[in-house]
Design a protein around this motif. Sequence first.
Motif, short mmCIF file in Angstrom:
data_model
loop_
_atom_site.label_atom_id
_atom_site.label_comp_id
_atom_site.label_asym_id
_atom_site.label_seq_id
_atom_site.Cartn_x
_atom_site.Cartn_y
_atom_site.Cartn_z
N ASP A 274 33.88 12.42 -24.77
CA ASP A 274 33.51 12.82 -23.42
C ASP A 274 32.96 11.59 -22.68
O ASP A 274 32.03 10.94 -23.14
CB ASP A 274 32.44 13.91 -23.51
N ARG A 275 33.55 11.33 -21.52
CA ARG A 275 33.18 10.15 -20.78
C ARG A 275 31.74 10.27 -20.25
O ARG A 275 31.04 9.27 -20.05
CB ARG A 275 34.14 9.99 -19.60
N ALA A 276 31.31 11.50 -20.04
CA ALA A 276 29.97 11.69 -19.49
C ALA A 276 28.90 11.46 -20.56
O ALA A 276 27.79 11.05 -20.25
CB ALA A 276 29.85 13.10 -18.92
N GLU A 277 29.24 11.73 -21.80
CA GLU A 277 28.26 11.57 -22.87
C GLU A 277 28.93 10.96 -24.09
O GLU A 277 29.13 11.62 -25.11
CB GLU A 277 27.69 12.94 -23.24
N PRO A 278 29.31 9.71 -23.97
CA PRO A 278 30.13 9.13 -25.03
C PRO A 278 29.31 8.67 -26.23
O PRO A 278 28.62 7.67 -26.17
CB PRO A 278 30.80 7.94 -24.33
N THR A 279 29.39 9.43 -27.26
CA THR A 279 28.69 9.07 -28.51
C THR A 279 29.64 9.31 -29.67
O THR A 279 30.31 10.35 -29.74
CB THR A 279 27.43 9.94 -28.70
N VAL A 280 29.71 8.32 -30.55
CA VAL A 280 30.65 8.42 -31.68
C VAL A 280 29.93 7.96 -32.94
O VAL A 280 29.05 7.09 -32.87
CB VAL A 280 31.89 7.51 -31.45
N ASP A 281 30.32 8.53 -34.06
CA ASP A 281 29.75 8.09 -35.33
C ASP A 281 30.12 6.64 -35.61
O ASP A 281 31.26 6.24 -35.40
CB ASP A 281 30.29 8.95 -36.48
N SER A 282 29.17 5.92 -36.12
CA SER A 282 29.40 4.51 -36.42
C SER A 282 30.16 4.38 -37.74
O SER A 282 29.97 5.17 -38.67
CB SER A 282 28.07 3.78 -36.52
N ILE A 283 31.00 3.38 -37.82
CA ILE A 283 31.69 3.11 -39.09
C ILE A 283 31.26 1.77 -39.66
O ILE A 283 31.99 1.14 -40.42
CB ILE A 283 33.23 3.17 -38.93
N HIS A 284 30.06 1.32 -39.28
CA HIS A 284 29.66 -0.02 -39.72
C HIS A 284 29.49 -0.13 -41.23
O HIS A 284 29.56 -1.21 -41.77
CB HIS A 284 28.38 -0.46 -39.00
N LEU A 285 29.31 1.01 -41.87
CA LEU A 285 29.17 0.93 -43.32
C LEU A 285 30.53 0.80 -44.01
O LEU A 285 30.61 0.38 -45.16
CB LEU A 285 28.43 2.16 -43.85
N LEU A 286 31.59 1.14 -43.27
CA LEU A 286 32.92 1.06 -43.88
C LEU A 286 33.49 -0.36 -43.81
O LEU A 286 34.14 -0.82 -44.73
CB LEU A 286 33.88 2.03 -43.19
N TRP A 287 33.25 -1.02 -42.68
CA TRP A 287 33.77 -2.39 -42.53
C TRP A 287 32.68 -3.29 -42.00
O TRP A 287 31.90 -2.90 -41.10
CB TRP A 287 34.96 -2.41 -41.56
N GLY A 288 32.66 -4.49 -42.53
CA GLY A 288 31.57 -5.40 -42.22
C GLY A 288 31.56 -5.93 -40.80
O GLY A 288 30.56 -6.48 -40.34
#
Lengths: 151, 387, 598, 177
Positions: free
Chosen positions: D86-100
């Motif tokens: 949603d452009r009004a409330e853009p929040t997504v799960d981070s994948i920083h633990l999957l790739w450095g």
Amino acid sequence: MDATTFAAALDLALGREKAAVAFYRELSAMASFAAQKSTLAEFMAMEEGHVAMISGMKAKGSVALSPTVAVDLGLAARMDAEERPTAGMTFQDILVAAIKKEERSGVLYERLAEAASQPGLKSVFERLVAEESRHKRYFEDLYESEISKDN
Amino acid sequence: MRREKQRVIPPAERATPDLDSGKYLVMWQGPQHPGITGNMSLRLVAEGDTVVDCETHVGYLHRGFEKLMERRLYMQNFPLVCRIAVPEPDFNEYCYAAALEELAGIVIPEKAVWLRTLSLEMMRLASFLMWIGGQAGAFGHGTIAQWSVTMRDYVLDLFEELTGGRIYHMYIIPGGVRGDVPAGFYKRVLETMAVVEKNLDDIELVMFHNAVFKMRAEGLGYIPRDWVDHYGITGPNARAAGVARDLRKDSGYLAYPRLDFQPIVGTESDAYERARLRLGEMYQAIDLIRQIVDMAPKDGPFRERLPNPLYWRIPAGETYVSAECTRGEYGFYVVSDGSDKPRRVAVRGPSYTHAVSVMERLVRGVNIADVAGLMVSLHTYPPEIER
Amino acid sequence: MDIKDFIAPFAVWKRAFEKPFTVKKPIDERPGAPRYRGFHMNDADACVGCGTCEAICMNNAIDLVPAAGREAKDGDSGLRPRIDYGRCCWCALCVDICPSGSLSMSNEYVWIDRDPDVFRYVPGVEAKPWDGSALGYRRAEGYRLLDEDRVPMPELGHAEAVASFLELVRGYSRAQAEKEADRCVSCGLCIASCPAHMDIPGYIKAVRDGDMDEGLRLLYETNPFPEACGRVCTHRCEEACSIGSGGDPVAIRWLKRYIADQVELSDYAKALPRGAAPSGKKVAIVGAGPGGLSAAYYLSMQGHAVTVFEAEEAAGGMLRYGIPEYRLPYPALDKDIGYIESLGVSISRGVSIGKDIELSKLRTDFDAVYLSTGLPVAYGLEVPGEDHPRVLDGVAVLARATRGEELGLGGRVAVIGGGNVAMDAARTALRHGATVDILYRRREEDMPADADEVREAKAEGARLVEKAIPLEVRDAPDAAGEAALFIWNEATMVQKEPGKRPVPEPIPGAVREGRYDSIIAAIGQGPDLSFIAESDGVPVKRFRPVVDSFGMATRAAGGAPVFAGGDLVNDRKDAISAIADGHRAAIGIDRLLYGKGA
Amino acid sequence: MNELAKELAGRYGARGWHDIRKDLASVEVDAIRIRDVMAYLRDEAGYGHLSFMTAIDNIERGAFTLSYALRDHDARRGLIVHADVDRAEPTVDSIHLLWGQAWTYQREMREWFGIDFPGSPRVDEEFVLEGWEGPPMMRRDFDSLAYSDATYAERPGRVTHDPASHMREKLYPEAAQ
């Protein structure tokens, strides 16, 4: 040829120009609509201008005309001779008449120049020839641009 | 054995030095142009002369290319993209052109395929020549740079002759290339290759058989093999770690499937190994250029005619085109909405990970004096991070 | 680490004795490569100032500025590109795209100056040391960003064409039209050359966008005869087209036709604007040719009640009676006229002003009068024998063909003249199975007819006799009144006066003759002004009504103001000029009727 | 449909598998599944390499479309995974633990598009736009030209002429009514 003096020569020219005025007046009387009349009136005014010019030269006793003969476009020579315009005359009819008229004047002065023995007189006629050639050329140009556009 | 002992695998976690303790020195390296690595800065925290923590700061070369491209016609972006990478602009031209051609369904003529390959390999050679000067310079060896940059200029002379430009060639245009090779060009290419090759021999001798270089580069910046996937490491940095990946082989784009070469792979995965591997790739580039000169078609068109560039619309769609540049996987992700301007262009530069995530980790535990050499050994280039 | 690692580095010393790589400038000058992209050059005479360089420049580095000594004229804006080197990135897309090919680059590397303003100049106008440099970037042979070749128009083969009156030009398909429209660079150089100043780039864009309604709307803004003009327009726009400066001009005329052909007449009303509310004013128009009906269209859009008086049995004027149906099929013309009539314009057919109704009565009964009677009178050959029964006039022959009358031209036909009427007459005669000679007083390149017309007439089998001065028409010896001898004098072109066009001069003795069943004279046409009486107050000079810039001839008391236009008045004497005159007069009349600008 | 497409559809409700070319495909998932999908692709499907991550501003439908480009080096093929937020409330799960390197991309998208990835390291720190005060610059409604015109002065002396208008002015000024 009776034009043996300067005055006589100019009188002759004056006569021809006056005749030209009369020529257009006569055509105008025959004309049936406004376009013919305005064109003839314009050409007649040009001839009246010539009358005034030659009268002026006669009074001053000298001829102020360029001796340069205009280039002949060759139209007059081939035009059907002596067709008299009628009441329904077109622009073409009027221009043909005008061109033929100027041509006739030119031819007359040419003959007079040939016949003239006195050099001064000869020069007067030659200048009149040149003058008429320019008149003719004026109408020939008009003919080329207005009438014979496609040929 | 000695090199193995020198290897340090820095911790994944950042140190949390107590900066108020007075025990640490916070210092910035950059954003002046630190050698060959472009304008970028490292905020280093040192304990003594050992770096314990590093934060990278980028943005000094950000010009908003991706934004600019969204408001320019497809063809107008052609002269723009090369500027994303000064030392190696042609990969931008190739990836951008290839992406558009794929989306628009254009097949380029055979000659253009070969001339593009030639251009990319000449570029690879020129880029490595500049890099090796930087690598040597970072360890105090200025002479190598004088030689190698001159050799690079000879290659740039060839580019000038072929394309009309030395740095920004603007040669690989959507639809093909912009001109055929000039008369006698291939002969001059071969002559230049001979000169460069001879100079590479000299460089090999004085740089790679050099106690100082060895002492400083061996073991420095060791990249364990399992980092390669984890960090998305590509190019020589991955190959030096023993991962035999090379898009020229794996994707088989342009004329590469018809050229005879094998990816060069290393084992030691340190700064020395990577330098050595890149030297090998320079020789490989010279070999490929010779093959191309030999095999490229002499006749035929060099460009497919495109629609009027003022109105060129590309059917809606997306694609990602990548190519093996000197630093690894270079790619353009192009999204079209069917209009005459791209909806989105994203540029994938290998330095994105090499210069940030990998660098921040590798630099932990390194002597301050080796930071520059380490960075160059990763062959980083900031504009491809910032675009 | 072995001993070699300590010794090898000393190998650098051997270089100390070698020649350095560097160049000593300026002692060892190192010129740019032949293709080097240095500073711009422009052949300012070849440049047409179209601004395509500016359009492609992604750096916004190019301005088009007036160049000293260059005036705007047909096909040349008089502007020239100025490059700002503070912005230029030397990509040379401007060179690649330049329609005329006038732009190029020198191979000059170096230009140093303390004044930053000098790095902004008009190449080819402001002299630079590298002007005329033979080296530097040129677009490669066979490489252009624009397509110099026009999409070929599908046409009937010549053999097939002369066998019928089918339309010769088939029209573009959608793909062809869009491809052709894609060649346009939207420079707009063409607009000035179009007598009606049509929004040509606008409607070509509509073709590219596939938006026919928008295209039709743009066409009707300035021209309510798109079907006719899309076929027979004299297309001066194409002569001005910048693409034509380095290739085939964009087929503007065919694209116009394409738009009109795509929309059914029944769908016109959806695409086109609605007229204004009725004004209560009445306007009379004399002559239902393109000019008269154009005035009628725009006047009716302004809400005026328009009555058009047409002497012929059908409307369309010269488009119908002068242009053969293989060039302009009647259904196409009927479509244009049909839409105008559908707006409530009333056309009184078979009513001749001057005969059936006097002009003075129109001035009394209407609020304004527009004269657009054209040039219906054929001028004669003006040679002895021109009254021969087998001497026909070209306009009359074409009109009879339109009416479907038997032409009875016979097997051998001479057409005298080099204009479009001559070509149309010749091609009509060919379609009636005649063998045709076209005799023209000057050379083929002097012919006033469209080059296409001449080319097609010849391709269809007409024989062209150039430099033939008509001398006389005579009865054919064995077939008095049935056939005639046309006698002409072969001419040579003589440049009698410098700066003027050469004059055909008869070659003495080179008199030729041909025997023909018909001789069609098509030397020129004039107006019929017999319906204008002096009392109408319309000023006429040399058979042309005298009008102001809106076409007004008189607003004298005693009647409604009279406007005039079209072939009757203008010099161009083509449909599009008549349409433009009609539009202008409609604006003038509307202003007058509403008291605007009165 | 191929095996992977079926597998992704079954496990994560992925849809719209599209073969862009023989070695590149795209697929769409719900943003809520993105972390799981990426973990699966990395660990089970061979897509061990994250080429890049980015977003597309689909302002017309009020969404940011995220693009995750993966590569299976052994199989020599790529996969682009799309997820709309949603452009009004853009929040997504981070994948920083999957790739450095994922955190850097997430930091970039936070700065350039205003998309949040909670938990991603340093996600709120400035990335390339130090001192930037405008809206996220890659959003379609940020007009960079208008910004530039308002922020920077043009060097004086630039003026251009449209050929058609110039010709009208010079050749038939009466039409400019």
